[in-house]
Design a protein around this motif. Structure first.
Motif, PDB file in Angstrom:
ATOM      1  N   LEU A  70       0.860  -1.237   0.069  1.00  0.00           N
ATOM      2  CA  LEU A  70      -0.015   0.106   0.037  1.00  0.00           C
ATOM      3  C   LEU A  70       0.807   1.313   0.027  1.00  0.00           C
ATOM      4  O   LEU A  70       0.471   2.152  -0.548  1.00  0.00           O
ATOM      5  CB  LEU A  70      -0.933   0.091   1.209  1.00  0.00           C
ATOM      6  CG  LEU A  70      -2.123  -0.981   1.224  1.00  0.00           C
ATOM      7  CD1 LEU A  70      -2.709  -1.097   2.394  1.00  0.00           C
ATOM      8  CD2 LEU A  70      -3.046  -0.722  -0.030  1.00  0.00           C
ATOM      9  N   LEU A  71       2.041   1.087   0.721  1.00  0.00           N
ATOM     10  CA  LEU A  71       3.027   2.364   0.778  1.00  0.00           C
ATOM     11  C   LEU A  71       3.384   2.634  -0.664  1.00  0.00           C
ATOM     12  O   LEU A  71       3.413   3.921  -1.195  1.00  0.00           O
ATOM     13  CB  LEU A  71       4.083   2.093   1.737  1.00  0.00           C
ATOM     14  CG  LEU A  71       5.062   3.149   1.885  1.00  0.00           C
ATOM     15  CD1 LEU A  71       4.523   4.526   2.099  1.00  0.00           C
ATOM     16  CD2 LEU A  71       6.262   2.673   2.854  1.00  0.00           C
ATOM     17  N   ALA A  72       3.916   1.617  -1.329  1.00  0.00           N
ATOM     18  CA  ALA A  72       4.707   1.703  -2.709  1.00  0.00           C
ATOM     19  C   ALA A  72       3.640   2.133  -3.576  1.00  0.00           C
ATOM     20  O   ALA A  72       3.677   3.135  -4.495  1.00  0.00           O
ATOM     21  CB  ALA A  72       5.101   0.329  -3.139  1.00  0.00           C
ATOM     22  N   CYS A  73       2.198   1.615  -3.588  1.00  0.00           N
ATOM     23  CA  CYS A  73       1.176   2.477  -4.407  1.00  0.00           C
ATOM     24  C   CYS A  73       0.877   3.854  -4.087  1.00  0.00           C
ATOM     25  O   CYS A  73       0.844   4.504  -5.144  1.00  0.00           O
ATOM     26  CB  CYS A  73      -0.248   1.402  -4.200  1.00  0.00           C
ATOM     27  SG  CYS A  73      -0.138  -0.273  -4.508  1.00  0.00           S
ATOM     28  N   ASP A  74       0.734   3.990  -2.994  1.00  0.00           N
ATOM     29  CA  ASP A  74       0.807   5.657  -2.801  1.00  0.00           C
ATOM     30  C   ASP A  74       1.850   6.523  -3.411  1.00  0.00           C
ATOM     31  O   ASP A  74       1.567   7.621  -3.790  1.00  0.00           O
ATOM     32  CB  ASP A  74       0.686   5.527  -1.132  1.00  0.00           C
ATOM     33  CG  ASP A  74      -0.881   5.627  -0.556  1.00  0.00           C
ATOM     34  OD1 ASP A  74      -1.791   5.112  -1.444  1.00  0.00           O
ATOM     35  OD2 ASP A  74      -1.031   5.277   0.785  1.00  0.00           O
ATOM     36  N   VAL A  75       3.039   5.856  -3.030  1.00  0.00           N
ATOM     37  CA  VAL A  75       4.291   6.623  -3.680  1.00  0.00           C
ATOM     38  C   VAL A  75       3.979   7.029  -5.193  1.00  0.00           C
ATOM     39  O   VAL A  75       4.260   8.238  -5.385  1.00  0.00           O
ATOM     40  CB  VAL A  75       5.585   5.978  -3.265  1.00  0.00           C
ATOM     41  CG1 VAL A  75       6.598   6.461  -4.022  1.00  0.00           C
ATOM     42  CG2 VAL A  75       5.855   6.005  -1.811  1.00  0.00           C
TER      43      VAL A  75
END
Length: 412
Positions: free
Chosen positions: A382-387
């Protein structure tokens, strides 16, 4: 230095003429410029304002394209003159609909620059990224014609910023404004007392985002995915498949693979390397049940930018070879991005996304497996997607900022 520069340009042209009977690119470079001024004079007879956009090649064209299209959309009465330095750009885009005139750029000599400007009489000149020509910029400046540089990147090792780079700094002083991609470029210009710049980012973000918004569904890909976790592999080469094939063979994911080349030998070799069931896109429509296929191989062109919507992960090819392919199309869908670790550093977006935790370089199969397992943890995913999603959103709008300047010139 001006004399040496002119001698070098003349020598470069002479060498290309010698090479033209033996080298197809040199032949296209030379033949495309034959009788160029007479052809220009014959076609540019309209009194409408003319904007000249110059790109070195195809990659720079994609950065200039959003500005061209914004200009034509807002000022339909103007004419666009599009020039290329390289045959690889001209041959692909010589029929581009949004430019009224498309030509090679004559070599940068004093005589050519004077003749070119006297024939075309642009009200505005736009040079894309790395295009800095001494005689053309000097001639434009002498005639009071605004010259801007867009999607520009400067590096501290360039000649402009060396103690012996006075001649090259003179070229930059002929530019009216620089729309640069990053803060480092703006700071480098300031270090040589040039303050006529603005950090606006890369116009490619606007272009790619527009493509993504306009793209429709691909029904076969949608049916193949069937709500299962999928990795989309874009523009892969044999070197990429050496890393990917063992990963695919042991993984439960579904994979959509769009090779850079769709030649029969490459696709056949790809199928041979896979131990799981695969199907080609052109055969998928007739297949009764795509659920039993783990890999969909795209054996046609033109749909990659739309395919990324079906992936939770993206792998982009090319970095194990000549250079990483476009990662912005995948980033627009807000997915983690993986690519090879050898030839990506010249791409600003790749470095930025690695630093922020949205993209990951891999060296081999083991490295790919390790990084994928890390990404598969929900919090990391989820963090990578947000980035990636936020990175694209932050960088939109370069075209509009450039247009604010262009309006002031074209509307006079």
């Amino acid at each position: 230095m001006e004399v040496l520069y002119s001698v070098f340009i003349g020598l470069f042209g002479f060498i290309l003429k010698l090479a033209s009977p033996f080298n197809p690119k040199a032949k296209a470079f030379v033949s495309g410029r034959k009788k160029l001024f007479s052809r220009l004079s014959a076609c540019i007879t309209d009194t409408a304002p003319l904007v000249w956009v110059h790109c070195a090649s195809l990659g720079e064209f994609e950065q200039g394209r959003p500005v061209i299209e914004a200009l034509k959309n807002e000022f339909p009465h103007i004419k666009i003159l599009l020039t290329f330095f390289s045959p690889s750009g001209y041959e692909v885009r010589k029929n581009y609909n949004n430019a009224d005139y498309i030509y090679y750029l004559p070599l940068d000599t004093k005589r050519n620059a004077r003749k070119f400007i006297s024939i075309t009489k642009p009200v505005l000149a736009i040079f894309v990224k790395y295009e800095f020509w001494y005689h053309y910029s000097k001639e434009l400046h002498a005639h009071g014609i605004p010259l801007i540089s867009v999607s520009t990147i400067f590096r501290k090792d360039q000649l402009f910023f060396q103690s012996y780079g006075g001649f090259y700094r003179r070229i930059l002083k002929n530019f009216s404004f620089f729309f640069v991609q990053n803060d480092e470029s703006k700071q480098l210009l300031q270090s040589i007392h040039l303050t006529n710049s603005q950090r606006v980012g890369d116009t490619r973000f606007d272009r790619v985002h527009q493509i993504v918004k306009q793209g429709g569904e691909i029904e076969i890909a949608k049916v193949f995915k069937n709500d299962q976790r999928t990795m989309v592999v874009g523009s892969c080469w044999p070197e990429d498949m050496e890393v990917l094939a063992p990963f695919i063979n042991e993984n439960k994911l579904k994979f959509i693979i769009a090779p850079h080349e769709i030649s029969e030998p490459f696709i056949a070799s790809l199928e041979k390397a896979l131990m799981v069931k695969s199907i080609r896109y052109t055969a998928a429509a007739a297949h009764q049940n795509l659920d039993d296929c783990q890999v969909l191989i795209i054996d046609n062109i033109g749909m990659l930018s739309r395919l990324y919507r079906y992936g939770e992960f993206a792998y982009i090819g090319g970095a194990f070879g000549k250079g990483l392919h476009n990662i912005l199309e995948a980033a627009c869908y807000g997915v983690p991005i993986l690519f090879g670790n050898r030839n990506f550093e010249k791409f600003q977006e790749a470095r930025d996304l690695i630093n922020r935790g949205g993209a990951f370089e891999v060296g081999d199969y083991t490295d790919l497996k390790t990084k994928f397992e890390m990404l598969n943890l929900p919090e990391n995913f989820l963090l990578a997607c947000d980035v990636t999603r936020l990175y694209v959103e932050e960088n939109l709008g370069a075209t509009e900022k450039i247009m604010q300047y262009c309006r002031g010139v074209v509307s006079r």
